[in-house]
Design an enzyme around this catalytic site. Sequence first.
Site, PDB file in Angstrom:
ATOM      1  N   LEU A  14       0.831  -1.206   0.000  1.00  0.00           N
ATOM      2  CA  LEU A  14       0.000   0.000   0.000  1.00  0.00           C
ATOM      3  C   LEU A  14       0.867   1.259   0.000  1.00  0.00           C
ATOM      4  O   LEU A  14       0.604   2.219  -0.726  1.00  0.00           O
ATOM      5  CB  LEU A  14      -0.912  -0.015   1.236  1.00  0.00           C
ATOM      6  N   ARG A  37      13.625  -0.674   5.385  1.00  0.00           N
ATOM      7  CA  ARG A  37      14.523  -1.009   4.278  1.00  0.00           C
ATOM      8  C   ARG A  37      14.306  -0.013   3.147  1.00  0.00           C
ATOM      9  O   ARG A  37      13.245   0.597   3.051  1.00  0.00           O
ATOM     10  CB  ARG A  37      14.257  -2.435   3.784  1.00  0.00           C
ATOM     11  N   ILE A  54      10.220   1.335  13.250  1.00  0.00           N
ATOM     12  CA  ILE A  54       9.165   1.905  14.091  1.00  0.00           C
ATOM     13  C   ILE A  54       9.207   1.375  15.527  1.00  0.00           C
ATOM     14  O   ILE A  54       8.616   1.956  16.438  1.00  0.00           O
ATOM     15  CB  ILE A  54       7.776   1.696  13.432  1.00  0.00           C
ATOM     16  N   TYR A 143      -2.476 -11.349  13.957  1.00  0.00           N
ATOM     17  CA  TYR A 143      -2.701 -10.132  13.173  1.00  0.00           C
ATOM     18  C   TYR A 143      -4.060  -9.512  13.516  1.00  0.00           C
ATOM     19  O   TYR A 143      -4.165  -8.317  13.810  1.00  0.00           O
ATOM     20  CB  TYR A 143      -2.639 -10.508  11.691  1.00  0.00           C
ATOM     21  N   LYS A 147      -4.915  -6.022  15.390  1.00  0.00           N
ATOM     22  CA  LYS A 147      -5.698  -4.961  14.732  1.00  0.00           C
ATOM     23  C   LYS A 147      -6.900  -4.558  15.600  1.00  0.00           C
ATOM     24  O   LYS A 147      -7.224  -3.370  15.699  1.00  0.00           O
ATOM     25  CB  LYS A 147      -6.151  -5.408  13.339  1.00  0.00           C
TER      26      LYS A 147
HETATM   27  N1  SER Z   1      -4.786  -8.674   3.344  1.00  0.00           N
HETATM   28  C1  SER Z   1      -4.580  -8.944   4.737  1.00  0.00           C
HETATM   29  C2  SER Z   1      -4.078 -10.306   4.959  1.00  0.00           C
HETATM   30  O1  SER Z   1      -4.454 -11.184   4.218  1.00  0.00           O
HETATM   31  C3  SER Z   1      -5.871  -8.766   5.480  1.00  0.00           C
HETATM   32  O2  SER Z   1      -5.901  -7.493   6.010  1.00  0.00           O
HETATM   33  O3  SER Z   1      -3.350 -10.508   5.868  1.00  0.00           O
END
Ligand code: SER
Length: 321
Positions: A14, A37, A54, A143, A147
Amino acid sequence: MQDNILVIGACGQLGTELVEALRNIYGDAHVIASDVRQSPDEVFKQGPFELLDIMDKQALETVLQKHKPTQVYHLAALLSATAEAKPKLGWSLNMDGLFHVLDAAVDFKIGKVYWPSSIAVFGPHTPMNHTPQNCVMDPNTIYGISKLAGERYCEYYFNKRGVDVRSLRYPGLIGYKSAPGGGTTDYAVSIYHDALTTGEHSCFLGPDTELPMLYMPDALKATLDIMHAPADQIKIRSSYNLAGMSFDPKAITASIQKFIPDFKTTYAPDHRQAIADSWPNSIDDSEARADWGWQPAYDLDAMTKDMLMNLAPRYGKSLSL
Ligand code: SER
């Protein structure tokens, strides 16, 4: 006042495209790209770049003192599959990175902060179809847990510390300019490359695994639209549901076959199947539409056509599209 914008995690899928879009709006010199990097991508040669980890709060503060940004886009994170492989790193990078940025936003009086959330905040007990903004959220990946915790922190910092933080729950992001890394939705990017090279894709998800997805131009538009909207229109300070399209591997295969009839997908589901199964099929994004006018432009076939048209020359192919 001229805005200066810091993008953290700028060399990711992104970030690479967002830096280009932001430089077109604010000017090359006013968009500071930063990452752990250096990327060879051309866009990073056109304006300031800082090497920045970070996890190092001091280093972040040095960059903030030097460039005095008025807005920060904090994109650095480990995605779902990578964070499952490295859970401790996934948790600490995703959480500490956000804490450092939110604290710095207070200390350095940064005007606006953008931080991405994800459909990974949902879990097995979440309603799977047209998943509403507010519902059961029981993520079962590192993950997703990071989040969801991050969303709560963002709302907390807005309410208690006055940070103007804005966030979107991205579906799987698909684009041709930069490579994704470590996501469960990323098969939907490699499938286009495979279609133009080997003509065959081995999919790590089963044929009927429907997931919410978004084409990169729409993702960029949503990100810039929420950041440019007046503060009083941003009524949700955790993170907004966001949708573009939903499809399964069968449907994207059929869409590619409209342009490349001999293309084939075979199926070899792996550990990522369980991650995908815990996520919604489709998302209700009516609040984003109502509050700040969100409207996606691309459906599956429009995306397929644009992806193939832009990728074909890279592989020396010409398609009649
Ligand atoms: N695209 C991400 C993933 O698959 C989902 O936020 O980890």
